[in-house]
Design an enzyme around this catalytic site. Structure first.
Site, mmCIF file in Angstrom:
data_model
loop_
_atom_site.group_PDB
_atom_site.id
_atom_site.type_symbol
_atom_site.label_atom_id
_atom_site.label_comp_id
_atom_site.label_asym_id
_atom_site.label_seq_id
_atom_site.Cartn_x
_atom_site.Cartn_y
_atom_site.Cartn_z
ATOM 1 N N HIS A 21 -3.287 -5.816 0.971
ATOM 2 C CA HIS A 21 -2.736 -5.992 2.264
ATOM 3 C C HIS A 21 -2.473 -7.556 2.916
ATOM 4 O O HIS A 21 -3.321 -7.991 3.392
ATOM 5 C CB HIS A 21 -3.338 -5.439 3.458
ATOM 6 C CG HIS A 21 -3.291 -3.892 3.461
ATOM 7 N ND1 HIS A 21 -2.341 -3.130 4.302
ATOM 8 C CD2 HIS A 21 -3.842 -2.810 2.784
ATOM 9 C CE1 HIS A 21 -2.404 -1.923 4.067
ATOM 10 N NE2 HIS A 21 -3.429 -1.641 3.149
ATOM 11 N N GLU B 9 -0.692 -8.847 4.873
ATOM 12 C CA GLU B 9 -0.506 -8.953 6.296
ATOM 13 C C GLU B 9 -1.685 -8.924 7.059
ATOM 14 O O GLU B 9 -1.731 -9.311 8.196
ATOM 15 C CB GLU B 9 0.426 -7.931 6.800
ATOM 16 C CG GLU B 9 0.029 -6.467 7.087
ATOM 17 C CD GLU B 9 -0.304 -5.692 5.807
ATOM 18 O OE1 GLU B 9 -0.158 -6.391 4.706
ATOM 19 O OE2 GLU B 9 -0.577 -4.562 6.036
ATOM 20 N N CYS C 247 0.864 -1.190 -0.157
ATOM 21 C CA CYS C 247 0.044 -0.039 0.019
ATOM 22 C C CYS C 247 0.892 1.307 0.063
ATOM 23 O O CYS C 247 1.594 1.576 -1.055
ATOM 24 C CB CYS C 247 -1.112 -0.082 1.120
ATOM 25 S SG CYS C 247 -2.430 0.880 0.928
#
Lengths: 99, 225
Positions: B201, B203, B86
């Protein structure tokens, strides 16, 4: 001639303030390259149309960075513009010196 | 495999990154503040999401010129692994490690939703663990990938497109390209395949508690490297 350190922390130093006012102003204008969609500009054009301004066919939004410089060094200005103020991948830039 | 999770003023996905790396991925990970100048001892640099420097000037522009980034560039040039997620992707593009740039979403809205991604190649450890379509969250206002025509051609020819936004059938259809990215590109790789930049994302998709673990298909190889 350099901007004296600590000036911002001590605005009582009026004689040094005067020097910044006398410095040349460089106005750098950064615009998205013309072939890229400017979605924010499109939103503005739509808004202008809703307000009744039918004559607007396009709006594009850029960024203006005004620099006060001790001296006008065109090579330095070009370097600042191309290395930070504009992203050369997506933006074009121009500048003018306002004495 | 030891990871450095960079922190810039305004980064806000650094904790998610650290948690995912130390937990489900299972590697050593530490924060590295942006004014540090050394990445000695780190094998991976994770450039997290957020709003570094408030997105002042351009997203990631000022962060890309932070002291630590010289070390990140040197690390990448020496064959080190880097992932930018991002805002991290924006920083990697601004720093010149990846081609192109990220612009305001086509419809000017911040988009926060889960999307389907398709890995476009298997040549990189970042993509070779992805089997089929994966469901990953996005949360961004400036995620529209743009690049010069020659760079897009190069990315395709050299197999450097990492992921594309696709629909549930795996097609890069227009409706699936929610931010208007060129060729529905969601992530790109460096020439050696070790530097990845992606807007979604991974994660945030490593724990069942958070709604999905597809992110591990991108990150788990780190735990056995």
């Amino acid at each position: 001639m350099r901007v004296p350190r600590g000036l911002w922390a001590n605005p009582g130093r009026m004689d040094e303030w005067a020097r910044i006012e006398d410095m040349p102003l460089v106005r750098v204008t950064v615009m998205l390259k013309p072939d890229l969609l400017d979605s924010a500009g499109r939103a503005v054009a739509d808004s202008l149309h809703r307000m009744g301004f039918d004559s607007v066919s396009q709006a594009r939004i850029g960024r203006v960075v005004e620099l006060k410089v001790a001296e006008v060094n065109e090579e330095a200005i070009r370097s600042m513009a191309s290395r930070l103020l504009a992203n050369p991948v997506t933006e074009d830039w121009t500048y003018e010196v306002v004495e | 495999m030891r990871a450095a999770v960079l922190q810039f003023p305004g980064s806000n996905c650094d904790q998610d990154a650290l948690h995912a790396l130390r937990g489900p991925v299972g590697i050593e990970a530490e924060y590295v503040w942006h004014s540090e100048t050394s990445l000695q001892g780190f094998d991976l640099v994770f450039v997290p999401g957020g709003f570094s420097y408030g997105d002042y000037l351009r997203c990631g522009a000022i962060a890309a010129r932070s002291p630590i980034m010289q070390a990140v560039v040197a690390h990448a040039e020496a064959g080190g692994y880097v992932i930018g997620v991002c805002n991290g992707f924006q920083v990697l593009c601004e720093s010149g490690l990846l081609p192109g740039a990220l612009l305001l979403n086509r419809d000017q809205k911040f988009i926060c939703e889960d999307v389907w991604l398709r890995a476009e190649n298997t040549r990189s450890p970042w993509t070779s663990g992805v089997k089929g379509l994966i469901r990953i969250p996005i949360a961004h206002g400036e995620g529209r990938y743009a690049a010069h025509a020659e760079d897009l051609k190069m990315l395709n020819e050299e197999g450097r497109v990492a992921f594309r936004y696709v629909n549930a059938e795996g097609e890069a259809a227009e409706e699936a390209n929610v931010n208007g990215s060129a060729e529905s590109i969601a992530g790109v790789l460096s020439a050696n395949g070790r530097v990845l930049g992606m807007m979604p994302h991974p994660e945030r998709a490593c724990l069942p508690l958070l709604g999905g673990v597809d992110g591990l298909q991108i990150l788990s190889w780190l735990g056995s490297a």
